[in-house]
Scaffold this motif. Sequence first.
Motif, short mmCIF file in Angstrom:
data_model
loop_
_atom_site.label_atom_id
_atom_site.label_comp_id
_atom_site.label_asym_id
_atom_site.label_seq_id
_atom_site.Cartn_x
_atom_site.Cartn_y
_atom_site.Cartn_z
N MET A 13 0.84 -1.20 0.00
CA MET A 13 0.00 0.00 0.00
C MET A 13 0.88 1.26 0.00
O MET A 13 1.87 1.30 0.73
CB MET A 13 -0.92 -0.02 1.23
N PRO A 14 0.55 2.27 -0.83
CA PRO A 14 1.42 3.46 -0.91
C PRO A 14 1.35 4.39 0.31
O PRO A 14 2.12 5.33 0.39
CB PRO A 14 0.94 4.17 -2.17
N ILE A 15 0.43 4.13 1.24
CA ILE A 15 0.39 4.95 2.45
C ILE A 15 1.25 4.28 3.54
O ILE A 15 0.98 3.14 3.92
CB ILE A 15 -1.06 5.13 2.96
N VAL A 16 2.26 4.97 3.98
CA VAL A 16 3.16 4.41 5.00
C VAL A 16 2.86 5.08 6.35
O VAL A 16 2.68 6.29 6.42
CB VAL A 16 4.64 4.65 4.60
N VAL A 17 2.79 4.26 7.39
CA VAL A 17 2.53 4.78 8.74
C VAL A 17 3.87 4.91 9.47
O VAL A 17 4.55 3.91 9.70
CB VAL A 17 1.57 3.84 9.51
N ASN A 18 4.22 6.13 9.78
CA ASN A 18 5.49 6.38 10.46
C ASN A 18 5.29 6.55 11.97
O ASN A 18 5.95 7.39 12.60
CB ASN A 18 6.16 7.64 9.90
N LEU A 19 4.43 5.76 12.52
CA LEU A 19 4.13 5.89 13.95
C LEU A 19 5.34 5.58 14.82
O LEU A 19 5.57 6.24 15.84
CB LEU A 19 2.96 4.95 14.28
N ASP A 20 6.12 4.59 14.39
CA ASP A 20 7.33 4.20 15.15
C ASP A 20 8.27 5.39 15.35
O ASP A 20 8.77 5.63 16.43
CB ASP A 20 8.09 3.10 14.39
N VAL A 21 8.45 6.13 14.25
CA VAL A 21 9.38 7.26 14.25
C VAL A 21 8.90 8.34 15.23
O VAL A 21 9.66 8.82 16.08
CB VAL A 21 9.51 7.85 12.82
N VAL A 22 7.59 8.66 15.12
CA VAL A 22 7.03 9.71 15.99
C VAL A 22 7.07 9.27 17.45
O VAL A 22 7.39 10.06 18.34
CB VAL A 22 5.58 10.07 15.54
N MET A 23 6.78 8.00 17.67
CA MET A 23 6.79 7.47 19.05
C MET A 23 8.21 7.53 19.63
O MET A 23 8.40 7.87 20.80
CB MET A 23 6.29 6.02 19.07
N ALA A 24 9.18 7.20 18.79
CA ALA A 24 10.57 7.23 19.26
C ALA A 24 10.98 8.67 19.59
O ALA A 24 11.65 8.92 20.59
CB ALA A 24 11.49 6.66 18.18
N ARG A 25 10.53 9.62 18.74
CA ARG A 25 10.84 11.04 18.98
C ARG A 25 10.24 11.52 20.29
O ARG A 25 10.85 12.28 21.04
CB ARG A 25 10.30 11.89 17.82
N ARG A 26 9.04 11.08 20.55
CA ARG A 26 8.33 11.51 21.77
C ARG A 26 8.67 10.62 22.98
O ARG A 26 8.19 10.85 24.07
CB ARG A 26 6.81 11.47 21.55
N LYS A 27 9.46 9.59 22.73
CA LYS A 27 9.90 8.63 23.77
C LYS A 27 8.69 8.06 24.54
O LYS A 27 8.60 8.15 25.75
CB LYS A 27 10.87 9.32 24.74
N ILE A 28 7.77 7.52 23.77
CA ILE A 28 6.57 6.93 24.37
C ILE A 28 6.44 5.47 23.92
O ILE A 28 6.70 5.15 22.75
CB ILE A 28 5.31 7.77 24.01
N GLY A 29 6.09 4.60 24.83
CA GLY A 29 5.96 3.18 24.52
C GLY A 29 4.60 2.86 23.93
O GLY A 29 3.65 3.64 24.05
N ALA A 30 4.50 1.67 23.30
CA ALA A 30 3.24 1.27 22.65
C ALA A 30 2.11 1.11 23.66
O ALA A 30 0.98 1.53 23.41
CB ALA A 30 3.46 -0.03 21.88
N GLY A 31 2.43 0.50 24.78
CA GLY A 31 1.40 0.26 25.81
C GLY A 31 0.83 1.57 26.33
O GLY A 31 -0.40 1.72 26.45
N GLU A 32 1.74 2.50 26.61
CA GLU A 32 1.32 3.80 27.16
C GLU A 32 0.47 4.57 26.14
O GLU A 32 -0.57 5.14 26.48
CB GLU A 32 2.57 4.62 27.53
#
Lengths: 156, 71
Positions: free
Chosen positions: B1-20
Amino acid sequence: MMIEKRWTGRHSLLLSQVMVWFFFILLVLCDVTGYWLVNWLCANVIGNRGLFGGMVLLGTMYLCSIPAYITLWDLHRLLRNMGREQVFVSQNVASLRRISWCCVLVALVCLVAAVVEWPSLGIVTLAAGFMALIVRVVKNVFDEAITMKDELDLTV
Amino acid sequence: MPIVVNLDVVMARRKIGAGELAEKIGITPANLSILKNQKARAVRFSTLEDLCRVLDCQPGDILEYVPEERE
């Protein structure tokens, strides 16, 4: 109102399962007593047409009982899956497809019997053919619903 | 799919875990995982709004259009 609410769901499913078992027992009884049943039918209900007529009727009955067993097995599987809350799954679509083809098979067997000896079986041909169409449409609806469910499951 | 989700990058920048993050936006960790692993077929506006609010970002930071290469 309360009775209606209590009756829906599990009870309705249970009633359907009981009906499937009832028809299974009826089918087994028809198969076991096939010879006597055909004799009785020829003598008292549809009229005697000699040995050939009886043989055709008996053969039609036994040939139709094969798709009937498959249909009952698939209905049992469908209801069991619904009891497990697995409604829109590919296994149910496969069951409905098989049921539809079984109806077509019964329609064809009865058509042959109607042409050869028993014209009144033409009604069964029409009924089975129409039933096949209904089941096929339901199968198509289930197929589409599975696609929609997959989309919904992957919507965050 | 041509839409890429960059959630990992933003989460890493904000230093927030998946659970939180899942807890803060009110979705299950399983659904967040679907989104992170590019398996999602659609994202609700309400989910996107919650993600932007919690991660303090714009939708464009999370979603990116990458044209598919034609053979």
